[in-house]
Design an enzyme around this catalytic site. Structure first.
Site, PDB file in Angstrom:
ATOM      1  N   ASP A 196       3.701  -7.422   3.803  1.00 23.15           N
ATOM      2  CA  ASP A 196       2.607  -6.722   4.475  1.00 23.15           C
ATOM      3  C   ASP A 196       1.945  -7.705   5.432  1.00 23.15           C
ATOM      4  O   ASP A 196       2.151  -8.929   5.344  1.00 23.15           O
ATOM      5  CB  ASP A 196       1.570  -6.183   3.482  1.00 23.15           C
ATOM      6  N   ASN A 214       9.338   0.523   6.336  1.00 23.85           N
ATOM      7  CA  ASN A 214       8.242   1.431   5.995  1.00 23.85           C
ATOM      8  C   ASN A 214       6.943   1.103   6.730  1.00 23.85           C
ATOM      9  O   ASN A 214       6.108   1.987   6.941  1.00 23.85           O
ATOM     10  CB  ASN A 214       8.022   1.361   4.475  1.00 23.85           C
ATOM     11  N   LYS A 235       8.448   7.313  16.213  1.00 29.09           N
ATOM     12  CA  LYS A 235       9.232   7.853  15.100  1.00 29.09           C
ATOM     13  C   LYS A 235      10.525   8.499  15.618  1.00 29.09           C
ATOM     14  O   LYS A 235      11.569   8.429  14.952  1.00 29.09           O
ATOM     15  CB  LYS A 235       8.400   8.838  14.278  1.00 29.09           C
ATOM     16  N   TYR A 243       2.899   7.863  18.421  1.00 19.05           N
ATOM     17  CA  TYR A 243       3.477   7.920  17.067  1.00 19.05           C
ATOM     18  C   TYR A 243       4.764   8.750  17.064  1.00 19.05           C
ATOM     19  O   TYR A 243       5.787   8.327  16.515  1.00 19.05           O
ATOM     20  CB  TYR A 243       2.439   8.536  16.136  1.00 19.05           C
ATOM     21  N   SER A 258       0.842  -1.192   0.000  1.00 23.14           N
ATOM     22  CA  SER A 258       0.000   0.000   0.000  1.00 23.14           C
ATOM     23  C   SER A 258       0.881   1.248   0.000  1.00 23.14           C
ATOM     24  O   SER A 258       2.088   1.175   0.283  1.00 23.14           O
ATOM     25  CB  SER A 258      -0.876  -0.018   1.262  1.00 23.14           C
TER      26      SER A 258
HETATM   27  N1  LIG Z   1       1.022   9.141   4.683  1.00 28.21           N
HETATM   28  C1  LIG Z   1       1.650  10.129   5.302  1.00 28.21           C
HETATM   29  O1  LIG Z   1       1.293  11.312   5.168  1.00 28.21           O
HETATM   30  C2  LIG Z   1       2.839   9.819   6.185  1.00 28.21           C
HETATM   31  C3  LIG Z   1       3.525  10.879   6.773  1.00 28.21           C
HETATM   32  C4  LIG Z   1       4.640  10.597   7.558  1.00 28.21           C
HETATM   33  C5  LIG Z   1       5.060   9.295   7.744  1.00 28.21           C
HETATM   34  N2  LIG Z   1       4.383   8.266   7.177  1.00 28.21           N
HETATM   35  C6  LIG Z   1       4.885   6.907   7.394  1.00 28.21           C
HETATM   36  O2  LIG Z   1       5.128   6.311   6.136  1.00 28.21           O
HETATM   37  C7  LIG Z   1       4.918   4.901   6.218  1.00 28.21           C
HETATM   38  C8  LIG Z   1       3.939   4.460   5.145  1.00 28.21           C
HETATM   39  O3  LIG Z   1       2.754   5.192   5.276  1.00 28.21           O
HETATM   40  P1  LIG Z   1       1.535   5.138   4.215  1.00 28.21           P
HETATM   41  O4  LIG Z   1       0.811   6.405   4.336  1.00 28.21           O
HETATM   42  O5  LIG Z   1       2.048   4.700   2.900  1.00 28.21           O
HETATM   43  O6  LIG Z   1       0.653   4.017   4.928  1.00 28.21           O
HETATM   44  P2  LIG Z   1      -0.300   2.854   4.378  1.00 28.21           P
HETATM   45  O7  LIG Z   1      -1.259   2.580   5.480  1.00 28.21           O
HETATM   46  O8  LIG Z   1      -0.820   3.157   3.013  1.00 28.21           O
HETATM   47  O9  LIG Z   1       0.726   1.629   4.271  1.00 28.21           O
HETATM   48  C9  LIG Z   1       1.295   1.033   5.389  1.00 28.21           C
HETATM   49  C10 LIG Z   1       1.248  -0.476   5.187  1.00 28.21           C
HETATM   50  O10 LIG Z   1       1.863  -1.084   6.342  1.00 28.21           O
HETATM   51  C11 LIG Z   1       1.142  -2.268   6.613  1.00 28.21           C
HETATM   52  N3  LIG Z   1       1.338  -2.701   7.992  1.00 28.21           N
HETATM   53  C12 LIG Z   1       0.717  -2.233   9.107  1.00 28.21           C
HETATM   54  N4  LIG Z   1       1.123  -2.925  10.184  1.00 28.21           N
HETATM   55  C13 LIG Z   1       2.012  -3.851   9.743  1.00 28.21           C
HETATM   56  C14 LIG Z   1       2.761  -4.872  10.384  1.00 28.21           C
HETATM   57  N5  LIG Z   1       2.651  -5.088  11.706  1.00 28.21           N
HETATM   58  N6  LIG Z   1       3.586  -5.640   9.628  1.00 28.21           N
HETATM   59  C15 LIG Z   1       3.679  -5.450   8.284  1.00 28.21           C
HETATM   60  N7  LIG Z   1       2.973  -4.491   7.627  1.00 28.21           N
HETATM   61  C16 LIG Z   1       2.156  -3.710   8.343  1.00 28.21           C
HETATM   62  C17 LIG Z   1      -0.313  -1.909   6.328  1.00 28.21           C
HETATM   63  O11 LIG Z   1      -1.113  -3.071   6.132  1.00 28.21           O
HETATM   64  C18 LIG Z   1      -0.181  -1.030   5.093  1.00 28.21           C
HETATM   65  O12 LIG Z   1      -0.346  -1.786   3.900  1.00 28.21           O
HETATM   66  C19 LIG Z   1       4.429   4.632   7.641  1.00 28.21           C
HETATM   67  O13 LIG Z   1       5.520   4.223   8.433  1.00 28.21           O
HETATM   68  C20 LIG Z   1       3.926   5.987   8.094  1.00 28.21           C
HETATM   69  O14 LIG Z   1       3.982   6.132   9.497  1.00 28.21           O
HETATM   70  C21 LIG Z   1       3.255   8.492   6.412  1.00 28.21           C
END
Ligand SMILES: NC(=O)c1ccc[n+]([C@@H]2O[C@H](COP(=O)([O-])OP(=O)(O)OC[C@H]3O[C@@H](n4cnc5c(N)ncnc54)[C@H](O)[C@@H]3O)[C@@H](O)[C@H]2O)c1
Length: 248
Positions: A36, A89, A157, A153, A15
């Protein structure tokens, strides 16, 4: 130069930005391990990558579970002969102000984001050290600087930043670089579903006046993954449209 024929494990890559990062890596000739915790998403993503002609395997594993992580890494090494690039990630957030947070909110947020990055780094680093080459990239967040309603969170982080700096020191002489990306607001499906009022407020705080795209994160991961990026380690790169320039 590049990442051709390197093996990349991207956690949570069925994702969002993880998937886009894995795609960019595949397009640049890397062999990909999609991980995932949601089996159907892994299956779908692997099918898409195969359809596009990429070398890929899928591993369903919860990154916060040591046994599952070790099993995943062993399968990946059996399939591709090693792991050269690890992108930590996988992540999630349980938000709420202090009095409203539960112990479960704290545990799952710390376990998936921080313990997951620790367990995956621990499980793969032997293979990198053996080859005297490796790249670990941790996806933290600008929120490590602090954010209202983000105690678990932000703490997780911030822990990833500490982990990055420490592993950078420990693995520096072994050909393994460890760096961290701190994304800000990135355009994901979650954003599209957010209330207009909230979107307006968040955008008003963006120095660039706009959101980032998942490709902005993939670009930064590509930089740290490159064979030529060997003199950069232990660093935090903000990909947040300048939002890290002020607090609050
Ligand atoms: N989207 C944003 O604006 C944003 C901003 C800052 C940081 N982040 C960080 O970036 C990363 C990706 O975010 P995203 O927005 O693409 O999220 P997303 O929810 O689209 O993707 C994250 C994926 O991680 C998987 N996941 C959750 N728990 C898990 C586990 N225990 N083991 C394996 N997989 C697991 C989920 O099923 C999901 O498919 C995350 O670490 C998030 O904290 C996101």
């Amino acid at each position: 130069m590049g990442i051709e024929n390197r093996v990349a494990l991207v956690t949570g890559s069925a994702s969002g930005m993880g998937k886009q990062t894995a795609l960019r890596m595949a397009e640049n000739g890397a062999k990909i391990v999609i991980n995932d915790v949601v089996p159907e998403r892994v299956e779908k993503t692997v099918a898409e990558f195969k359809e596009a002609g990429f070398e890929v395997i899928g591993e369903v594993a919860d990154v916060s579970n040591k046994e599952a992580v070790e099993k995943m890494v062993k399968s990946a090494v059996d399939a591709f002969g090693g792991i050269d690039i690890l992108v930590n990630n996988a992540g999630l957030e349980k938000a709420g102000i202090l009095r409203k947070l539960s112990e479960e909110d704290w545990d799952i947020t710390i376990n998936v984001n921080l313990k997951g990055a620790f367990l995956c780094s621990q499980a793969v680093h032997h293979y990198m050290v053996e080859k005297n080459h490796g790249r670990i990239i941790n996806i933290a967040s600008r929120a490590w600087l602090g954010g209202v309603g983000q105690a678990p969170y932000s703490s997780a982080k911030a822990g990833m930043v500490g982990l990055t700096r420490t592993l950078g020191l420990e693995l520096g002489r072994k050909g393994v670089t460890v760096n961290c990306i701190a994304p800000g607001l990135i355009h994901t499906p979650l954003w599209d579903k957010a209330p207009e009022k909230l979107k307006k407020r968040l955008l008003s705080k963006q120095p660039t006046g706009k959101l980032g795209e998942v490709d902005d994160i993939a670009n930064a991961v590509m930089f740290f993954s490159d064979d030529d990026t060997e003199f950069v380690t232990g660093q935090v790169l903000y990909v947040c449209g300048g939002r890290s320039l002020f607090a609050g």
